[in-house]
Write a protein that holds these residues in place. Sequence first.
Motif, PDB file in Angstrom:
ATOM      1  N   GLY A   1      31.382  23.710  52.889  1.00 55.31           N
ATOM      2  CA  GLY A   1      32.165  24.631  53.653  1.00 55.31           C
ATOM      3  C   GLY A   1      33.068  25.456  52.768  1.00 55.31           C
ATOM      4  O   GLY A   1      33.479  25.037  51.693  1.00 55.31           O
ATOM      5  N   THR A   2      33.390  26.603  53.258  1.00 49.42           N
ATOM      6  CA  THR A   2      34.281  27.527  52.570  1.00 49.42           C
ATOM      7  C   THR A   2      35.355  27.986  53.539  1.00 49.42           C
ATOM      8  O   THR A   2      35.071  28.224  54.710  1.00 49.42           O
ATOM      9  CB  THR A   2      33.498  28.760  52.063  1.00 49.42           C
ATOM     10  N   ILE A   3      36.583  28.100  53.066  1.00 52.35           N
ATOM     11  CA  ILE A   3      37.675  28.603  53.878  1.00 52.35           C
ATOM     12  C   ILE A   3      37.805  30.093  53.606  1.00 52.35           C
ATOM     13  O   ILE A   3      37.928  30.511  52.458  1.00 52.35           O
ATOM     14  CB  ILE A   3      39.001  27.881  53.564  1.00 52.35           C
ATOM     15  N   HIS A   4      37.735  30.906  54.670  1.00 54.28           N
ATOM     16  CA  HIS A   4      37.851  32.359  54.542  1.00 54.28           C
ATOM     17  C   HIS A   4      39.222  32.780  55.045  1.00 54.28           C
ATOM     18  O   HIS A   4      39.635  32.384  56.128  1.00 54.28           O
ATOM     19  CB  HIS A   4      36.756  33.056  55.355  1.00 54.28           C
ATOM     20  N   VAL A   5      39.915  33.592  54.242  1.00 53.37           N
ATOM     21  CA  VAL A   5      41.254  34.051  54.578  1.00 53.37           C
ATOM     22  C   VAL A   5      41.225  35.575  54.603  1.00 53.37           C
ATOM     23  O   VAL A   5      40.650  36.204  53.719  1.00 53.37           O
ATOM     24  CB  VAL A   5      42.280  33.567  53.532  1.00 53.37           C
ATOM     25  N   ALA A  17      37.570  33.921  49.848  1.00 58.24           N
ATOM     26  CA  ALA A  17      36.808  32.710  50.140  1.00 58.24           C
ATOM     27  C   ALA A  17      37.216  31.619  49.153  1.00 58.24           C
ATOM     28  O   ALA A  17      37.167  31.827  47.942  1.00 58.24           O
ATOM     29  CB  ALA A  17      35.314  32.978  50.035  1.00 58.24           C
ATOM     30  N   LEU A  18      37.632  30.487  49.689  1.00 60.61           N
ATOM     31  CA  LEU A  18      38.102  29.379  48.855  1.00 60.61           C
ATOM     32  C   LEU A  18      37.333  28.096  49.163  1.00 60.61           C
ATOM     33  O   LEU A  18      37.001  27.820  50.311  1.00 60.61           O
ATOM     34  CB  LEU A  18      39.591  29.116  49.117  1.00 60.61           C
ATOM     35  N   ALA A  19      37.101  27.320  48.127  1.00 59.61           N
ATOM     36  CA  ALA A  19      36.529  25.988  48.309  1.00 59.61           C
ATOM     37  C   ALA A  19      37.594  25.101  48.953  1.00 59.61           C
ATOM     38  O   ALA A  19      38.794  25.338  48.781  1.00 59.61           O
ATOM     39  CB  ALA A  19      36.111  25.410  46.962  1.00 59.61           C
ATOM     40  N   PRO A  20      37.201  24.082  49.700  1.00 56.23           N
ATOM     41  CA  PRO A  20      38.174  23.225  50.371  1.00 56.23           C
ATOM     42  C   PRO A  20      39.230  22.634  49.429  1.00 56.23           C
ATOM     43  O   PRO A  20      40.407  22.588  49.778  1.00 56.23           O
ATOM     44  CB  PRO A  20      37.317  22.132  50.997  1.00 56.23           C
ATOM     45  N   GLY A  21      38.840  22.223  48.240  1.00 55.21           N
ATOM     46  CA  GLY A  21      39.807  21.658  47.291  1.00 55.21           C
ATOM     47  C   GLY A  21      40.836  22.683  46.840  1.00 55.21           C
ATOM     48  O   GLY A  21      42.024  22.382  46.715  1.00 55.21           O
TER      49      GLY A  21
END
Length: 33
Positions: A1-5, A17-21
Amino acid sequence: GTIHVRDSKTLEGPRLALAPGAWTHFVAFASGS
């Protein structure tokens, strides 16, 4: 999964786009923890 801001006022604008960590480290840093 990727977190999109993105900026909620600019729906079609750029997204980060950021990796969960990376997101976890960012939130901890931003909250001062």
